[in-house]
Design a protein around this motif. Structure first.
Motif, short mmCIF file in Angstrom:
data_model
loop_
_atom_site.label_atom_id
_atom_site.label_comp_id
_atom_site.label_asym_id
_atom_site.label_seq_id
_atom_site.Cartn_x
_atom_site.Cartn_y
_atom_site.Cartn_z
N GLY A 111 0.83 -1.21 0.00
CA GLY A 111 0.00 0.00 0.00
C GLY A 111 0.86 1.25 0.00
N ARG A 112 1.91 1.23 0.80
CA ARG A 112 2.84 2.37 0.84
C ARG A 112 3.48 2.57 -0.53
NH1 ARG A 112 7.86 2.16 0.65
NH2 ARG A 112 7.99 0.00 1.31
N ARG A 113 3.88 1.49 -1.19
CA ARG A 113 4.50 1.61 -2.51
C ARG A 113 3.52 2.14 -3.55
NH1 ARG A 113 7.32 -3.89 -3.81
NH2 ARG A 113 7.85 -2.74 -5.71
N LEU A 114 2.26 1.71 -3.48
CA LEU A 114 1.26 2.24 -4.40
C LEU A 114 1.01 3.71 -4.14
CD1 LEU A 114 -1.23 -0.78 -4.46
CD2 LEU A 114 -0.02 0.17 -6.45
N MET A 115 0.93 4.09 -2.85
CA MET A 115 0.74 5.51 -2.52
C MET A 115 1.91 6.34 -3.03
SD MET A 115 -2.11 6.31 -0.88
CE MET A 115 -1.81 7.68 0.24
N ARG A 116 3.12 5.83 -2.90
CA ARG A 116 4.29 6.55 -3.40
C ARG A 116 4.23 6.72 -4.91
NH1 ARG A 116 8.81 8.68 -1.87
NH2 ARG A 116 10.61 8.74 -3.25
N ALA A 117 3.83 5.68 -5.62
CA ALA A 117 3.75 5.76 -7.09
C ALA A 117 2.77 6.84 -7.52
CB ALA A 117 3.36 4.40 -7.67
N ILE A 118 1.60 6.87 -6.89
CA ILE A 118 0.60 7.86 -7.31
C ILE A 118 1.00 9.26 -6.84
CG2 ILE A 118 -1.11 7.72 -5.43
CD1 ILE A 118 -1.83 7.67 -9.21
N ALA A 119 1.61 9.38 -5.67
CA ALA A 119 2.07 10.69 -5.20
C ALA A 119 3.18 11.23 -6.10
CB ALA A 119 2.55 10.61 -3.75
N ALA A 120 4.09 10.36 -6.51
CA ALA A 120 5.17 10.79 -7.40
C ALA A 120 4.60 11.23 -8.74
CB ALA A 120 6.18 9.66 -7.59
N HIS A 121 3.59 10.51 -9.23
CA HIS A 121 2.93 10.91 -10.48
C HIS A 121 2.29 12.29 -10.33
CE1 HIS A 121 0.41 10.94 -14.03
NE2 HIS A 121 -0.58 11.27 -13.22
N LEU A 122 1.54 12.49 -9.25
CA LEU A 122 0.88 13.78 -9.04
C LEU A 122 1.90 14.91 -8.94
CD1 LEU A 122 -1.95 12.71 -6.57
CD2 LEU A 122 -2.20 13.30 -9.00
N ALA A 123 2.98 14.67 -8.20
CA ALA A 123 4.02 15.69 -8.07
C ALA A 123 4.64 16.00 -9.44
CB ALA A 123 5.10 15.23 -7.09
#
Length: 187
Positions: A111-123
């Protein structure tokens, strides 16, 4: 081995299966039983496939796949996350729209890795802040708090004909979420 990658239209049925299984396990007792029992794999898969084909500007979806044992067939989608520009821009610039992970695969850092992927995309698309809506009775809401999400609003969503309370969690600046989801070993 778990791999995080961008979702493809061919993943739609597997994504829908995760959606349905996750909703049935997470929202039992929160959403009406009849609504959860009536979730349709073909209908939900068609919606995800449409979304993946027609990606609106700034949107992305990532899947977590579990590699099969050697000779055991293709990798299995065990979770996914999606996000885009926020629908309510007064709360944040970016919005994490979904994060669903099969129950057997929780507590493994996926879950943390998925959150990081989407946060990095948004950033990367220029979002300086991110938020998400979580049903207030969702037992996994602590996960977002653990990652530094701050409660900034409450509202109600209609699901299955019932108004259910939801909470908005905010990461402002978005770097707080990126830092919270970074692995200690730098990976």
């Amino acid at each position: 081995m778990i791999r995080i990658r961008k979702a493809r239209p061919a993943d739609a049925a597997a994504i829908a299966a995760v959606h349905i299984e996750t909703w049935r396990s997470t929202y039992a007792g929160i959403l009406p039983d009849a609504y959860l029992a009536g979730l349709s794999l073909p209908r939900i898969a068609a919606g995800y496939q449409r979304g993946l084909l027609e990606r609106r500007e700034g949107s992305a979806m990532f899947v977590a796949t579990a590699e099969a044992e050697p000779g055991g067939g293709p990798a299995q989608v065990v979770g996914f996350a999606s996000g885009a520009r926020a629908r309510r821009t007064l709360l944040a610039q970016g919005e994490i729209e979904t994060l669903y992970l099969l129950e057997d695969w929780r507590e493994r850092g996926i879950g943390r890795r998925l959150m990081r992927a989407i946060a990095a995309h948004l950033a990367a698309t220029g979002c300086r802040s991110a938020m998400l809506w979580v049903l207030s009775e969702n037992p996994s809401r602590w996960f977002y708090q653990h990652l530094g999400g701050r409660l900034v609003a409450t509202d109600h969503a209609r699901v299955g004909g019932v108004a259910v309370p939801q909470s908005a969690m905010l990461w402002d600046p978005i770097q707080t979420l990126l830092l919270a989801t970074a692995r200690a070993d730098g990976a």
